[in-house]
Design a protein around this motif. Structure first.
Motif, PDB file in Angstrom:
ATOM      1  N   GLU A   1       0.817  -1.208   0.000  1.00 21.79           N
ATOM      2  CA  GLU A   1       0.000   0.000   0.000  1.00 21.79           C
ATOM      3  C   GLU A   1       0.858   1.268   0.000  1.00 21.79           C
ATOM      4  OE1 GLU A   1      -0.436  -2.601   2.134  1.00 21.79           O
ATOM      5  OE2 GLU A   1      -2.157  -3.440   1.094  1.00 21.79           O
ATOM      6  N   ASP A   2       2.099   1.160   0.483  1.00 22.26           N
ATOM      7  CA  ASP A   2       2.995   2.314   0.504  1.00 22.26           C
ATOM      8  C   ASP A   2       3.504   2.678  -0.891  1.00 22.26           C
ATOM      9  OD1 ASP A   2       2.827   2.420   3.300  1.00 22.26           O
ATOM     10  OD2 ASP A   2       4.580   1.124   3.553  1.00 22.26           O
ATOM     11  N   VAL A   3       3.558   1.720  -1.780  1.00 25.10           N
ATOM     12  CA  VAL A   3       4.139   1.961  -3.105  1.00 25.10           C
ATOM     13  C   VAL A   3       3.142   1.787  -4.246  1.00 25.10           C
ATOM     14  CG1 VAL A   3       6.487   1.413  -2.376  1.00 25.10           C
ATOM     15  CG2 VAL A   3       4.997  -0.412  -3.211  1.00 25.10           C
ATOM     16  N   ALA A   4       1.943   1.333  -3.951  1.00 22.47           N
ATOM     17  CA  ALA A   4       0.937   1.090  -4.989  1.00 22.47           C
ATOM     18  C   ALA A   4       0.280   2.400  -5.422  1.00 22.47           C
ATOM     19  CB  ALA A   4      -0.127   0.129  -4.475  1.00 22.47           C
ATOM     20  N   VAL A   5      -0.092   2.431  -6.671  1.00 27.09           N
ATOM     21  CA  VAL A   5      -0.887   3.531  -7.207  1.00 27.09           C
ATOM     22  C   VAL A   5      -2.248   2.944  -7.540  1.00 27.09           C
ATOM     23  CG1 VAL A   5      -1.128   5.189  -9.073  1.00 27.09           C
ATOM     24  CG2 VAL A   5       1.149   4.652  -8.179  1.00 27.09           C
TER      25      VAL A   5
ATOM     26  N   TYR B   1      -9.358   5.451 -13.949  1.00 28.40           N
ATOM     27  CA  TYR B   1      -8.792   4.442 -14.842  1.00 28.40           C
ATOM     28  C   TYR B   1      -9.396   4.549 -16.241  1.00 28.40           C
ATOM     29  CZ  TYR B   1      -6.995  -0.033 -16.456  1.00 28.40           C
ATOM     30  OH  TYR B   1      -6.344  -1.010 -17.174  1.00 28.40           O
ATOM     31  N   ALA B   2     -10.680   4.840 -16.314  1.00 24.15           N
ATOM     32  CA  ALA B   2     -11.369   4.956 -17.604  1.00 24.15           C
ATOM     33  C   ALA B   2     -10.805   6.105 -18.440  1.00 24.15           C
ATOM     34  CB  ALA B   2     -12.867   5.143 -17.391  1.00 24.15           C
ATOM     35  N   LEU B   3     -10.222   7.106 -17.789  1.00 22.96           N
ATOM     36  CA  LEU B   3      -9.669   8.249 -18.508  1.00 22.96           C
ATOM     37  C   LEU B   3      -8.283   7.985 -19.094  1.00 22.96           C
ATOM     38  CD1 LEU B   3     -10.727  11.096 -16.053  1.00 22.96           C
ATOM     39  CD2 LEU B   3     -11.792  10.494 -18.252  1.00 22.96           C
ATOM     40  N   LEU B   4      -7.634   6.902 -18.680  1.00 23.56           N
ATOM     41  CA  LEU B   4      -6.313   6.588 -19.207  1.00 23.56           C
ATOM     42  C   LEU B   4      -6.418   6.072 -20.635  1.00 23.56           C
ATOM     43  CD1 LEU B   4      -4.769   4.663 -16.162  1.00 23.56           C
ATOM     44  CD2 LEU B   4      -4.529   7.088 -16.718  1.00 23.56           C
ATOM     45  N   ASP B   5      -5.428   6.437 -21.469  1.00 26.04           N
ATOM     46  CA  ASP B   5      -5.406   5.874 -22.813  1.00 26.04           C
ATOM     47  C   ASP B   5      -4.752   4.493 -22.744  1.00 26.04           C
ATOM     48  OD1 ASP B   5      -2.516   6.062 -23.168  1.00 26.04           O
ATOM     49  OD2 ASP B   5      -2.775   8.171 -23.679  1.00 26.04           O
ATOM     50  N   PRO B   6      -4.820   3.701 -23.815  1.00 32.32           N
ATOM     51  CA  PRO B   6      -4.281   2.333 -23.770  1.00 32.32           C
ATOM     52  C   PRO B   6      -2.804   2.269 -23.363  1.00 32.32           C
ATOM     53  CG  PRO B   6      -5.680   2.569 -25.677  1.00 32.32           C
ATOM     54  CD  PRO B   6      -5.540   3.950 -25.072  1.00 32.32           C
ATOM     55  N   PHE B   7      -1.988   3.202 -23.836  1.00 33.60           N
ATOM     56  CA  PHE B   7      -0.580   3.212 -23.444  1.00 33.60           C
ATOM     57  C   PHE B   7      -0.438   3.398 -21.940  1.00 33.60           C
ATOM     58  CE2 PHE B   7       3.269   5.524 -22.339  1.00 33.60           C
ATOM     59  CZ  PHE B   7       4.244   4.659 -22.832  1.00 33.60           C
TER      60      PHE B   7
ATOM     61  N   LYS C   1      -2.635   2.697 -19.598  1.00 36.81           N
ATOM     62  CA  LYS C   1      -3.121   1.499 -18.905  1.00 36.81           C
ATOM     63  C   LYS C   1      -2.063   0.408 -18.919  1.00 36.81           C
ATOM     64  CE  LYS C   1      -7.991   2.408 -19.711  1.00 36.81           C
ATOM     65  NZ  LYS C   1      -9.211   2.019 -20.415  1.00 36.81           N
ATOM     66  N   ASN C   2      -1.396   0.214 -20.055  1.00 35.54           N
ATOM     67  CA  ASN C   2      -0.333  -0.788 -20.136  1.00 35.54           C
ATOM     68  C   ASN C   2       0.843  -0.418 -19.254  1.00 35.54           C
ATOM     69  OD1 ASN C   2      -1.674  -2.493 -21.910  1.00 35.54           O
ATOM     70  ND2 ASN C   2      -0.866  -1.457 -23.711  1.00 35.54           N
ATOM     71  N   LEU C   3       1.213   0.851 -19.235  1.00 42.41           N
ATOM     72  CA  LEU C   3       2.301   1.305 -18.381  1.00 42.41           C
ATOM     73  C   LEU C   3       1.960   1.079 -16.910  1.00 42.41           C
ATOM     74  CD1 LEU C   3       5.031   2.713 -18.011  1.00 42.41           C
ATOM     75  CD2 LEU C   3       3.783   4.900 -18.070  1.00 42.41           C
ATOM     76  N   TYR C   4       0.746   1.417 -16.533  1.00 45.06           N
ATOM     77  CA  TYR C   4       0.284   1.209 -15.160  1.00 45.06           C
ATOM     78  C   TYR C   4       0.398  -0.262 -14.777  1.00 45.06           C
ATOM     79  CZ  TYR C   4      -3.081   0.706 -11.331  1.00 45.06           C
ATOM     80  OH  TYR C   4      -3.689   0.388 -10.145  1.00 45.06           O
TER      81      TYR C   4
ATOM     82  N   GLN D   1      -5.054  -8.871  -9.439  1.00 39.15           N
ATOM     83  CA  GLN D   1      -5.817  -7.748  -9.977  1.00 39.15           C
ATOM     84  C   GLN D   1      -4.971  -6.899 -10.927  1.00 39.15           C
ATOM     85  OE1 GLN D   1      -6.693  -5.645  -6.263  1.00 39.15           O
ATOM     86  NE2 GLN D   1      -6.143  -3.756  -7.250  1.00 39.15           N
ATOM     87  N   TYR D   2      -3.641  -6.918 -10.772  1.00 39.57           N
ATOM     88  CA  TYR D   2      -2.789  -6.141 -11.665  1.00 39.57           C
ATOM     89  C   TYR D   2      -2.379  -6.940 -12.895  1.00 39.57           C
ATOM     90  CZ  TYR D   2      -2.860  -2.791  -7.968  1.00 39.57           C
ATOM     91  OH  TYR D   2      -3.286  -1.897  -7.040  1.00 39.57           O
TER      92      TYR D   2
END
Length: 61
Positions: free
Chosen positions: A7-11, A18-24, A26-29, A54-55
């Motif tokens: 939890e200290d390092v997770a985003v 999440y829906a606002l992220l583009d495909p690139f 989302k893949n980077l995440y 989940q990731y």
């Protein structure tokens, strides 16, 4: 030195964020979160495999 928890390092994004992220993005995440999990496993600080799952399969939006 204090221990580091996932939890200290997770985003974490909300579904709306999440829906606002583009495909690139989302893949980077996904890649960054998987690397974070691998790093915690390598130092023996990982116990909960369900969080890692989940990731591996982020939500499809």
């Amino acid at each position: 030195m204090d221990s580091v928890a996932f939890e200290d390092v997770a985003v974490n994004f909300t579904w709306e964020e999440y829906a606002l992220l583009d495909p690139f993005q989302k893949n980077l995440y996904r890649d960054v979160m998987q690397e974070t999990i691998r790093n915690l496993v390598s130092v023996g600080k990982w116990e909960d495999q369900t969080i890692g799952d989940q990731y591996k399969n982020p939500p499809k939006i």
